[in-house]
Design a protein around this motif. Structure first.
Motif, PDB file in Angstrom:
ATOM      1  N   ILE A   1       0.841  -1.196   0.000  1.00 54.86           N
ATOM      2  CA  ILE A   1       0.000   0.000   0.000  1.00 54.86           C
ATOM      3  C   ILE A   1       0.876   1.245   0.000  1.00 54.86           C
ATOM      4  CG2 ILE A   1      -1.621   1.367   1.391  1.00 54.86           C
ATOM      5  CD1 ILE A   1      -2.792  -1.406   2.323  1.00 54.86           C
ATOM      6  N   SER A   2       1.884   1.249   0.838  1.00 58.58           N
ATOM      7  CA  SER A   2       2.798   2.395   0.919  1.00 58.58           C
ATOM      8  C   SER A   2       3.519   2.619  -0.408  1.00 58.58           C
ATOM      9  CB  SER A   2       3.811   2.167   2.037  1.00 58.58           C
ATOM     10  OG  SER A   2       4.728   3.220   2.100  1.00 58.58           O
ATOM     11  N   SER A   3       3.985   1.552  -1.014  1.00 56.78           N
ATOM     12  CA  SER A   3       4.696   1.647  -2.292  1.00 56.78           C
ATOM     13  C   SER A   3       3.788   2.206  -3.390  1.00 56.78           C
ATOM     14  CB  SER A   3       5.218   0.265  -2.692  1.00 56.78           C
ATOM     15  OG  SER A   3       5.827   0.310  -3.951  1.00 56.78           O
ATOM     16  N   ALA A   4       2.581   1.702  -3.471  1.00 61.91           N
ATOM     17  CA  ALA A   4       1.641   2.164  -4.497  1.00 61.91           C
ATOM     18  C   ALA A   4       1.243   3.612  -4.251  1.00 61.91           C
ATOM     19  CB  ALA A   4       0.404   1.264  -4.526  1.00 61.91           C
ATOM     20  N   THR A   5       1.074   3.984  -2.983  1.00 60.01           N
ATOM     21  CA  THR A   5       0.724   5.361  -2.644  1.00 60.01           C
ATOM     22  C   THR A   5       1.856   6.313  -3.023  1.00 60.01           C
ATOM     23  OG1 THR A   5      -0.682   4.580  -0.841  1.00 60.01           O
ATOM     24  CG2 THR A   5       0.000   6.881  -0.757  1.00 60.01           C
ATOM     25  N   GLN A   6       3.088   5.921  -2.748  1.00 57.54           N
ATOM     26  CA  GLN A   6       4.237   6.736  -3.119  1.00 57.54           C
ATOM     27  C   GLN A   6       4.342   6.869  -4.636  1.00 57.54           C
ATOM     28  OE1 GLN A   6       7.673   5.059  -1.193  1.00 57.54           O
ATOM     29  NE2 GLN A   6       7.018   5.725   0.834  1.00 57.54           N
TER      30      GLN A   6
ATOM     31  N   LYS B   1       1.227   7.376 -15.812  1.00 62.25           N
ATOM     32  CA  LYS B   1       1.414   8.008 -17.124  1.00 62.25           C
ATOM     33  C   LYS B   1       0.126   8.615 -17.673  1.00 62.25           C
ATOM     34  CE  LYS B   1       5.351   5.227 -18.422  1.00 62.25           C
ATOM     35  NZ  LYS B   1       6.392   6.155 -18.127  1.00 62.25           N
ATOM     36  N   ASP B   2      -1.006   8.048 -17.291  1.00 63.66           N
ATOM     37  CA  ASP B   2      -2.286   8.557 -17.780  1.00 63.66           C
ATOM     38  C   ASP B   2      -3.380   8.171 -16.784  1.00 63.66           C
ATOM     39  OD1 ASP B   2      -2.584   5.822 -18.208  1.00 63.66           O
ATOM     40  OD2 ASP B   2      -2.536   5.970 -20.389  1.00 63.66           O
ATOM     41  N   PHE B   3      -4.603   8.553 -17.097  1.00 67.86           N
ATOM     42  CA  PHE B   3      -5.711   8.292 -16.185  1.00 67.86           C
ATOM     43  C   PHE B   3      -5.951   6.793 -16.015  1.00 67.86           C
ATOM     44  CE2 PHE B   3     -10.352   8.158 -15.162  1.00 67.86           C
ATOM     45  CZ  PHE B   3     -10.237   8.715 -13.895  1.00 67.86           C
ATOM     46  N   ALA B   4      -5.777   6.031 -17.071  1.00 73.05           N
ATOM     47  CA  ALA B   4      -5.954   4.576 -16.979  1.00 73.05           C
ATOM     48  C   ALA B   4      -4.937   3.975 -16.002  1.00 73.05           C
ATOM     49  CB  ALA B   4      -5.830   3.927 -18.348  1.00 73.05           C
ATOM     50  N   GLY B   5      -3.704   4.437 -16.057  1.00 71.46           N
ATOM     51  CA  GLY B   5      -2.678   3.968 -15.131  1.00 71.46           C
ATOM     52  C   GLY B   5      -2.990   4.366 -13.704  1.00 71.46           C
ATOM     53  N   TYR B   6      -3.501   5.580 -13.546  1.00 71.05           N
ATOM     54  CA  TYR B   6      -3.909   6.069 -12.230  1.00 71.05           C
ATOM     55  C   TYR B   6      -5.018   5.175 -11.655  1.00 71.05           C
ATOM     56  CZ  TYR B   6      -6.209   9.037  -8.768  1.00 71.05           C
ATOM     57  OH  TYR B   6      -6.788   9.515  -7.630  1.00 71.05           O
ATOM     58  N   LYS B   7      -6.030   4.901 -12.485  1.00 65.82           N
ATOM     59  CA  LYS B   7      -7.144   4.065 -12.031  1.00 65.82           C
ATOM     60  C   LYS B   7      -6.665   2.665 -11.660  1.00 65.82           C
ATOM     61  CE  LYS B   7     -10.324   4.039 -15.105  1.00 65.82           C
ATOM     62  NZ  LYS B   7     -11.498   4.044 -15.984  1.00 65.82           N
ATOM     63  N   GLU B   8      -5.718   2.153 -12.403  1.00 61.46           N
ATOM     64  CA  GLU B   8      -5.192   0.816 -12.121  1.00 61.46           C
ATOM     65  C   GLU B   8      -4.533   0.772 -10.746  1.00 61.46           C
ATOM     66  OE1 GLU B   8      -1.895  -2.361 -13.839  1.00 61.46           O
ATOM     67  OE2 GLU B   8      -2.445  -0.618 -15.049  1.00 61.46           O
ATOM     68  N   ILE B   9      -3.717   1.761 -10.436  1.00 58.54           N
ATOM     69  CA  ILE B   9      -3.029   1.787  -9.143  1.00 58.54           C
ATOM     70  C   ILE B   9      -4.017   2.019  -8.002  1.00 58.54           C
ATOM     71  CG2 ILE B   9      -1.248   2.919  -7.755  1.00 58.54           C
ATOM     72  CD1 ILE B   9      -0.203   1.191 -10.094  1.00 58.54           C
ATOM     73  N   VAL B  10      -4.999   2.889  -8.219  1.00 54.91           N
ATOM     74  CA  VAL B  10      -6.019   3.116  -7.192  1.00 54.91           C
ATOM     75  C   VAL B  10      -6.788   1.819  -6.924  1.00 54.91           C
ATOM     76  CG1 VAL B  10      -8.180   4.333  -6.677  1.00 54.91           C
ATOM     77  CG2 VAL B  10      -6.226   5.596  -7.582  1.00 54.91           C
ATOM     78  N   GLY B  11      -7.114   1.084  -7.964  1.00 58.41           N
ATOM     79  CA  GLY B  11      -7.790  -0.200  -7.799  1.00 58.41           C
ATOM     80  C   GLY B  11      -6.922  -1.202  -7.057  1.00 58.41           C
ATOM     81  N   LEU B  12      -5.633  -1.166  -7.341  1.00 61.53           N
ATOM     82  CA  LEU B  12      -4.696  -2.050  -6.656  1.00 61.53           C
ATOM     83  C   LEU B  12      -4.670  -1.729  -5.157  1.00 61.53           C
ATOM     84  CD1 LEU B  12      -2.538  -4.243  -7.274  1.00 61.53           C
ATOM     85  CD2 LEU B  12      -0.893  -2.384  -7.461  1.00 61.53           C
TER      86      LEU B  12
END
Length: 64
Positions: free
Chosen positions: A17-22, A30-41
């Motif tokens: 969680i800390s790693s993904a948040t950082q 890189k883009d909104f799709a990548g952002y959504k992927e990490i938020v989902g993770l």
């Protein structure tokens, strides 16, 4: 108190969680799709952590 498998899993999820948040706070998506992927993770990590904590608590209560 000795570490249980639950403690090890929870610690690993906290690290993830800390790693993904950082990653997000550093603007690395890189883009909104990548952002959504990490938020989902992160959401999945948090849900998994909660399930493990619940299971751990239930196991402790059963031992009493």
């Amino acid at each position: 108190m000795a570490k249980t498998v639950f403690d090890v899993l929870i610690n690993k999820l906290d690290e993830d969680i800390s790693s993904a948040t950082q990653f997000l706070s550093g603007g690395s998506a890189k883009d909104f799709a990548g952002y959504k992927e990490i938020v989902g993770l992160i959401r999945g990590f948090v849900a998994s952590k909660q399930h493990i904590e619940d299971l751990s608590r239930n196991m402790e209560e059963d031992d009493d």
